[in-house]
Enzyme design. Sequence first.
Site, mmCIF file in Angstrom:
data_model
loop_
_atom_site.group_PDB
_atom_site.id
_atom_site.type_symbol
_atom_site.label_atom_id
_atom_site.label_comp_id
_atom_site.label_asym_id
_atom_site.label_seq_id
_atom_site.Cartn_x
_atom_site.Cartn_y
_atom_site.Cartn_z
ATOM 1 N N ASN A 145 0.786 -1.135 -0.118
ATOM 2 C CA ASN A 145 0.071 0.043 0.057
ATOM 3 C C ASN A 145 0.708 1.992 0.243
ATOM 4 O OD1 ASN A 145 -1.786 2.581 0.272
ATOM 5 N ND2 ASN A 145 -2.805 1.209 2.300
ATOM 6 N N TRP A 146 1.146 1.999 -1.439
ATOM 7 C CA TRP A 146 1.559 2.814 -1.692
ATOM 8 C C TRP A 146 1.425 4.235 -0.688
ATOM 9 C CZ3 TRP A 146 3.760 2.794 -6.918
ATOM 10 C CH2 TRP A 146 5.163 2.299 -6.573
ATOM 11 N N LYS A 147 -0.027 4.370 -0.199
ATOM 12 C CA LYS A 147 -0.698 5.780 0.562
ATOM 13 C C LYS A 147 -0.291 6.533 -0.368
ATOM 14 C CE LYS A 147 -0.117 3.329 4.991
ATOM 15 N NZ LYS A 147 0.037 3.185 6.388
ATOM 16 N N HIS B 286 -9.557 1.366 4.999
ATOM 17 C CA HIS B 286 -8.141 1.048 5.486
ATOM 18 C C HIS B 286 -8.596 2.114 6.732
ATOM 19 C CE1 HIS B 286 -3.941 2.711 6.775
ATOM 20 N NE2 HIS B 286 -3.763 1.203 5.931
ATOM 21 N N GLU C 207 -5.149 -4.589 10.622
ATOM 22 C CA GLU C 207 -4.088 -4.222 10.904
ATOM 23 C C GLU C 207 -4.600 -3.093 12.126
ATOM 24 O OE1 GLU C 207 -2.144 -2.823 7.011
ATOM 25 O OE2 GLU C 207 -3.651 -1.262 7.221
ATOM 26 N N GLY D 3 2.288 3.032 10.676
ATOM 27 C CA GLY D 3 3.177 4.079 10.474
ATOM 28 C C GLY D 3 4.670 4.220 11.318
ATOM 29 N N SER E 99 3.660 -1.814 10.358
ATOM 30 C CA SER E 99 4.976 -2.147 10.461
ATOM 31 C C SER E 99 6.121 -3.527 10.402
ATOM 32 C CB SER E 99 5.565 -1.004 11.907
ATOM 33 O OG SER E 99 4.759 0.188 12.159
ATOM 34 N N GLY F 185 3.536 -1.264 4.586
ATOM 35 C CA GLY F 185 3.202 0.319 3.962
ATOM 36 C C GLY F 185 4.499 0.726 3.212
HETATM 37 P P1 13P Z 1 2.784 0.713 7.712
HETATM 38 O O1 13P Z 1 3.609 -0.598 6.864
HETATM 39 O O2 13P Z 1 3.865 2.427 6.914
HETATM 40 O O3 13P Z 1 3.479 0.927 9.130
HETATM 41 O O4 13P Z 1 1.306 1.184 7.053
HETATM 42 C C1 13P Z 1 0.532 -0.344 6.864
HETATM 43 C C2 13P Z 1 -0.339 0.131 5.913
HETATM 44 O O5 13P Z 1 -0.955 0.237 6.889
HETATM 45 C C3 13P Z 1 -0.649 -0.575 5.100
HETATM 46 O O6 13P Z 1 -2.075 -0.783 4.643
#
Ligand code: 13P
Length: 260
Positions: free
Chosen positions: A10-12, A96, A166, A172, A214, A234
């Site tokens: 998930n590149w956000k 999400h 999640e 994050g 994470s 992410g």
């Molecule tokens: P991170 O891996 O950066 O903590 O993000 C997880 C996430 O929200 C994936 O959808």
Amino acid sequence: MEKKYYVIGNWKMNPGNLNEAKSTAKTLQRITPNSKYVETVICPPSVFLYTLQKEIKGKTKYGHQGIHHEPKGAFTTKISASMAASAGAKFGIIGHSEERREGVTDEMVSGSLKNCLKEGMTPVLCVGENERDQNGFYFNIIRQQIETALSNIPKTRYTDIIIAYEPVWAIGKDAKRPASANEFLEIKIYIQKVITDLSNRKTADEVSIIYGGSADDTNILPFLEAGAMGFLPGRASLEPEVFSKMVLEVIDFAKNEGSK
Ligand code: 13P
């Protein structure tokens, strides 16, 4: 049928421009190992999706971040399931926590899930509590999220859905830590119970439950041992080397499981 593992990036809202997105996707497509055991997916920002899937092809599929709960209409800024599918998305990240915190409700998640399935994409339904309280209220949150999300979905389609646990507190760069494998296991069993209550044990066993929060190449093995069918990273998905190491680890684990 042998169950597949998933590593879904998930590149956000990253990276900052199309050139960077192309370059990251190109490296990722080139170095990510390929195996019949593992499906790899990246979910870039919407505006990059069509170009990436057209120009940067490989074994890693593309998915869409977020699917609107209505099929079309006056919803400025939003993307419908049919739009995402026609831009090349094979997967859709739904519910999400970063969407939920901006007002997306369980009922909306339910509409998105239905639309996503209708357009032939695989939904990745995200569930997770904001915090773990002493009284175990977080179990109720998970139950509520799943029951409402599945409320309009025929039971025969449950196994077409990937559920990503999640926990918000593990997501994050400001997260204190990822969840532990035991914390994942507890919720995985609980999710299976909720699905069993809604349908039956066999269906519950067949739904793929993955972990996000994470997750990276240094910490995923215990989750696999606890029964995670994959990951939703992410930050780690924006680093092709880290992403491909994760995939390699999942492949190795899957091969060993397969030979048992
Ligand atoms: P991170 O891996 O950066 O903590 O993000 C997880 C996430 O929200 C994936 O959808």
